[in-house]
Design a protein around this motif. Structure first.
Motif, PDB file in Angstrom:
ATOM      1  N   ARG A  18      17.241  16.110  47.415  1.00 49.09           N
ATOM      2  CA  ARG A  18      17.537  17.375  46.736  1.00 49.09           C
ATOM      3  C   ARG A  18      18.524  17.172  45.593  1.00 49.09           C
ATOM      4  O   ARG A  18      18.447  17.852  44.563  1.00 49.09           O
ATOM      5  N   TRP A  22      14.181  16.257  43.373  1.00 50.94           N
ATOM      6  CA  TRP A  22      12.821  15.841  43.683  1.00 50.94           C
ATOM      7  C   TRP A  22      12.246  16.751  44.756  1.00 50.94           C
ATOM      8  O   TRP A  22      12.929  17.067  45.741  1.00 50.94           O
ATOM      9  N   SER A  23      11.001  17.135  44.581  1.00 50.26           N
ATOM     10  CA  SER A  23      10.289  17.794  45.669  1.00 50.26           C
ATOM     11  C   SER A  23       9.838  16.721  46.652  1.00 50.26           C
ATOM     12  O   SER A  23       9.960  15.511  46.382  1.00 50.26           O
ATOM     13  N   ARG A  24       9.312  17.125  47.809  1.00 50.85           N
ATOM     14  CA  ARG A  24       8.781  16.125  48.746  1.00 50.85           C
ATOM     15  C   ARG A  24       7.617  15.370  48.114  1.00 50.85           C
ATOM     16  O   ARG A  24       7.442  14.177  48.342  1.00 50.85           O
ATOM     17  N   ASP A  26       7.314  14.761  44.920  1.00 51.68           N
ATOM     18  CA  ASP A  26       7.931  13.808  43.987  1.00 51.68           C
ATOM     19  C   ASP A  26       8.377  12.549  44.713  1.00 51.68           C
ATOM     20  O   ASP A  26       8.159  11.431  44.231  1.00 51.68           O
ATOM     21  N   SER A  50       3.666  13.339  51.514  1.00 57.38           N
ATOM     22  CA  SER A  50       4.556  14.508  51.477  1.00 57.38           C
ATOM     23  C   SER A  50       4.817  15.030  52.879  1.00 57.38           C
ATOM     24  O   SER A  50       5.945  15.416  53.226  1.00 57.38           O
ATOM     25  N   ARG A 148      13.810  24.037  39.291  1.00 54.97           N
ATOM     26  CA  ARG A 148      14.592  23.104  40.108  1.00 54.97           C
ATOM     27  C   ARG A 148      16.084  23.262  39.833  1.00 54.97           C
ATOM     28  O   ARG A 148      16.910  23.072  40.730  1.00 54.97           O
ATOM     29  N   ASN A 151      17.158  26.082  41.998  1.00 51.36           N
ATOM     30  CA  ASN A 151      17.308  25.658  43.394  1.00 51.36           C
ATOM     31  C   ASN A 151      18.581  24.849  43.614  1.00 51.36           C
ATOM     32  O   ASN A 151      19.199  24.918  44.685  1.00 51.36           O
TER      33      ASN A 151
END
Length: 400
Positions: A18, A22-24, A26, A50, A148, A151
């Motif tokens: 985080r 990065w997302s999962r 990513d 993911s 992002r 977030n």
């Protein structure tokens, strides 16, 4: 501070991911990129990876030797740092608050001090404020995707809000300043994602905190930025009123006054008042910007391209597309790939459309659409929808 019900290593994996925004998905892609060619061919699909990341971060199972190595490569950390690091308390408070854990930015002492302040706000001091200001600056970069950034910074706002309610008076004003700047940046990011209601709500929070801090320059800055939220809302009087309030506010530094005059020019262009628009643009161009003396400890940003971008927007509003094209093409020639550039490219496509150069407009629009997707520039995509009914055709051709 409360305990967590997952292993520390799992919380650490999630916190490091985080912190990098990065997302999962990513992270799954980063793991694939970290593998050598032979190993890469044996890895599962991105969808499966993911899901595996979700499972690891939930502590349901620990990555095996292969994936542990890929994690270390992806995060550029050794296995001890990633899976058995000593700073369990740091992992804990980042996990509980959602505040990004930034690799290599803070010392272990800074992390520990901030964690203790989160737990007991009476411990908050100047170093606590400096910690959060550093986080804010780190996530203010235009190369980050707006959603992002939201977030990352929303938990920061919540933490500062809790601290300033219970902290000692000596640090209260500094925390209010940072809270206002955080809220203003979140407001702009919501605007970039196309969510005007949330942008206005966060702008309200920013303005309230600036008033509570008693910081007149920050109030003026927040007013000027709020004027920028009104550029396509069909209410030139409101835009002009906000811009005038910002530039006439006491203690407004010259760069801020210049920015306010540019936004005021926008309002006059929307109202069709060409002479007033040009007058304000000329005044803003004459005002000092970069390098101006401003000793206020505020994360003010006066990007060099802002004057030209707003001037081009005014010219489009006033139906002078050729002049807008000249400005935008010059500024875009060496522009970085970010959501701001995507929006200016969309504006250039708009200007070409107004100049009845449909082929050039379509070509620029395709580039703008591609960059909009890459950078999360929803506002740029809205601009493209305004000028072309066949956006879906560009989207389809781009995907092939």
């Amino acid at each position: 501070m409360a305990a967590i019900d997952i292993p520390t290593w799992a919380a650490r994996l999630r916190a490091w991911r985080r912190g990098r925004l990065w997302s999962r998905q990513d992270l799954g892609e980063k793991l694939t990129e970290a593998a050598d060619e032979t190993t890469r061919d044996r890895l599962p699909s991105q969808e499966k990876l993911s899901e595996m990341v979700r499972s690891w971060e939930a502590g349901e199972q620990r990555p095996d030797e292969l994936y542990s190595e890929l994690f270390c490569r992806a995060f550029n950390m050794n296995e001890a740092e990633l899976f058995s690091g000593e700073a369990a308390g740091t992992t804990l408070w980042h996990h509980l608050t959602g505040i990004p854990l930034m690799a290599g930015t803070f010392s272990a002492e800074d992390e520990e001090r901030t964690g203790r302040a989160i737990e007991d706000p009476k411990r908050a001091d100047d170093r606590t404020a400096a910690y959060f200001e550093t986080v804010l600056r780190a996530y203010s970069r235009p190369d980050l995707r707006p959603a992002r950034t939201i977030n990352a910074l929303s938990p920061v706002f919540a933490a500062i809000d809790g601290l300033r309610r219970d902290s000692r008076s000596g640090i209260h004003r500094a925390l209010l300043r940072i809270s206002s700047q955080d809220a203003e940046l979140i407001s702009r990011m919501h605007y970039e994602t196309g969510n005007l209601d949330e942008a206005l709500a966060w702008s309200d929070r920013a303005l309230l905190a600036a008033h509570q801090a008693g910081d007149e320059r920050l109030v003026a800055y927040t007013l000027a930025r709020r004027a920028g939220l009104q550029d396509n809302q069909g209410n030139p009087e409101q835009l002009i009123g906000l811009a005038v309030a910002a530039r006439e506010h006491v203690l407004s530094p010259p760069p801020l006054e210049a920015m306010a005059r540019r936004h005021e020019a926008q309002g006059h262009a929307m109202a069709g008042a060409e002479d007033m628009c040009h007058r304000r643009l000329e005044e803003s161009a004459e005002a000092p910007r970069e390098g101006s003396k401003d000793d206020t400890p505020i994360v003010f940003d006066y990007p060099a391209w802002l004057h030209n971008a707003l001037a081009a927007g005014c010219l489009i509003q006033l139906h002078h597309p050729a002049d807008a094209i000249e400005i935008l093409e010059r500024d875009l020639s060496a522009a970085p790939s970010n959501y701001l550039t995507a929006y200016n490219m969309a504006r250039l496509a708009h200007a070409y459309a107004d100049a009845h150069e449909s082929e050039r407009s379509a070509g620029i629009a395709r580039q703008a659409l591609s960059l909009s997707r890459q950078t999360g520039a929803s506002r740029a995509m809205e601009e493209l929808r305004i000028i072309h009914d066949d956006l879906h055709r560009w989207s389809h051709s781009h995907s092939h």
